[in-house]
Scaffold this motif. Sequence first.
Motif, PDB file in Angstrom:
ATOM      1  N   ALA A  46      30.993  38.086  34.981  1.00 11.40           N
ATOM      2  CA  ALA A  46      32.098  38.721  35.788  1.00 11.40           C
ATOM      3  C   ALA A  46      31.848  40.427  36.759  1.00 11.40           C
ATOM      4  O   ALA A  46      32.075  40.193  37.568  1.00 11.40           O
ATOM      5  N   LEU A  47      30.622  40.291  36.595  1.00 11.55           N
ATOM      6  CA  LEU A  47      29.308  41.442  37.578  1.00 11.55           C
ATOM      7  C   LEU A  47      29.446  41.009  38.416  1.00 11.55           C
ATOM      8  O   LEU A  47      29.741  41.860  39.759  1.00 11.55           O
ATOM      9  N   SER A  48      28.589  39.430  38.833  1.00 16.25           N
ATOM     10  CA  SER A  48      28.428  38.899  39.818  1.00 16.25           C
ATOM     11  C   SER A  48      30.400  38.665  40.755  1.00 16.25           C
ATOM     12  O   SER A  48      29.850  37.834  42.324  1.00 16.25           O
ATOM     13  N   VAL A  86      32.525  41.120  40.787  1.00 19.18           N
ATOM     14  CA  VAL A  86      33.308  42.914  41.703  1.00 19.18           C
ATOM     15  C   VAL A  86      32.514  42.569  42.980  1.00 19.18           C
ATOM     16  O   VAL A  86      33.536  43.012  43.756  1.00 19.18           O
ATOM     17  N   PRO A  87      31.176  42.627  43.220  1.00 17.77           N
ATOM     18  CA  PRO A  87      31.335  42.589  44.844  1.00 17.77           C
ATOM     19  C   PRO A  87      32.316  42.189  45.355  1.00 17.77           C
ATOM     20  O   PRO A  87      33.104  42.037  46.174  1.00 17.77           O
ATOM     21  N   TRP A  88      32.128  41.274  45.343  1.00 15.61           N
ATOM     22  CA  TRP A  88      33.073  39.974  45.904  1.00 15.61           C
ATOM     23  C   TRP A  88      34.735  40.345  46.037  1.00 15.61           C
ATOM     24  O   TRP A  88      34.984  40.354  47.137  1.00 15.61           O
ATOM     25  N   LEU A  89      34.669  40.563  44.678  1.00 12.37           N
ATOM     26  CA  LEU A  89      36.497  40.997  44.340  1.00 12.37           C
ATOM     27  C   LEU A  89      36.965  42.097  45.518  1.00 12.37           C
ATOM     28  O   LEU A  89      37.637  42.974  46.244  1.00 12.37           O
ATOM     29  N   GLY A  90      35.878  43.417  45.408  1.00 14.38           N
ATOM     30  CA  GLY A  90      35.904  44.343  45.975  1.00 14.38           C
ATOM     31  C   GLY A  90      35.749  44.442  47.534  1.00 14.38           C
ATOM     32  O   GLY A  90      36.913  44.460  47.836  1.00 14.38           O
TER      33      GLY A  90
END
Length: 443
Positions: free
Chosen positions: A31-33, A35-39
């Motif tokens: 899930a944390l991986s 997050v940057p793409w989603l942001g």
Amino acid sequence: FLAVGALLGQAIHLAIRRDAVRLYRVIVVAALSVVPWLGFALSQGWLATVVSGGPTNAPTRPGFLDNLRGAASLLVTGSDSTRLLVLLAALAAIGIITVPGLRRLAQVPLGDFTLVETLVTFGFALAVSSTWLKLDVPSRYLATVLPVYLLLIVALASRAGRWKAWLITGLLLILNLESLGSWYRRPMLPISFWDPRGVQAFLDQRLSARDQIVFLTLEQAGYYEALSPRPRRWTAIPVGTGYLERDASANAARLLTPLLTTDRTIWLVEYHGVLGNGQRDVEGWLAHHAFPVNSTGLDDSDVHPFLTGASLGPDRAPGISFADGVGLVGVAYSKAVRPGDLALVRLTWRAEHPLARDLTVFVHLVDQRGQTIAQQDTKPVDGFDPTTSWHGTIVDRHGIVVPAGTPPGNAWIEVGLYDGSGRLPVAGRGDGVARFGPLAIEQ
């Protein structure tokens, strides 16, 4: 959406297997991986894309149940090029998984073969593709699911013995190699169909520090940024796909209006492929707000420069009347230019009604003896406002190249309208010409 479906499947997996504590750590890391793409995606308008309802200009294709039926058929029988291999793999699996093996499999928790993740991701992809993309899923996407499907067979076969699992793995390898070969046997596009290095070299050789590039495809923008040793400033206005494009003219106004306040050249890269009406909408917006210059044709694109002309200042009112209710109510032009530069001319017309004749505007630069130095003959507003649709005020911009070697001195600008039957008459003049000046040609 595949990443979202996989995370959702793993969450359901956790709910089924509460004792698998280590899986919590795996899912947190996964899930944390994301997050940057989603942001980044959110900052680039991804949320607007998600809630847009999908490609609104795409035809409606088979619904979810039809896609599910087609997907099941593809997964069971394979695609046209892999059907025989899938059948062999299935027969081998049936031979490998004996009745005792099936009994052992019945005792294995459901999540051990990531079956939950696979099913949820697969279902999520089907739902999004059917209801949002509105595409026929099996023919375009599900061929890539075949390796996952066969990997499940491999996992099942591994319960029956190592060598038998290697047998299935070998069949899977053959299947993938056949699929790869099928792809490369497809007709290849000519190199000139997509020539990012040609576009990059053309732009880098011509752009000044203040200029701006406008790309209409994100692919071309990305290639330019990657290939150019010193990429100039660029803006992307994606066109051609309804849910990305939306109102291309409104996007052009929002992104390009701030560029008009400074003298610069805006280089519009128009890809030769089919990009729908959005490409013409962006070009039309620039033609209405900047000075079009002749375009250059490359292998895969046309590059169309537009000058902003911010330093021209306000119009002066010549008050010249043409026939058929046409008046030239405003004019602005460069006060001085050098040979090789562009002389900019902005004309403001007013028409009482659309004209019956489709007229061309001529803008001539003449010397003191009346000899033509340079000229531009074009339809009004670069062809976007023909005289047959005129009504009200029309702002028409022209850029005339002053030839290299032109001697210094004063020049005058002559303007008029004509078609095959002759020039539109001007009140008080017999030659159908309105004249302005002087414009200084300097060394």
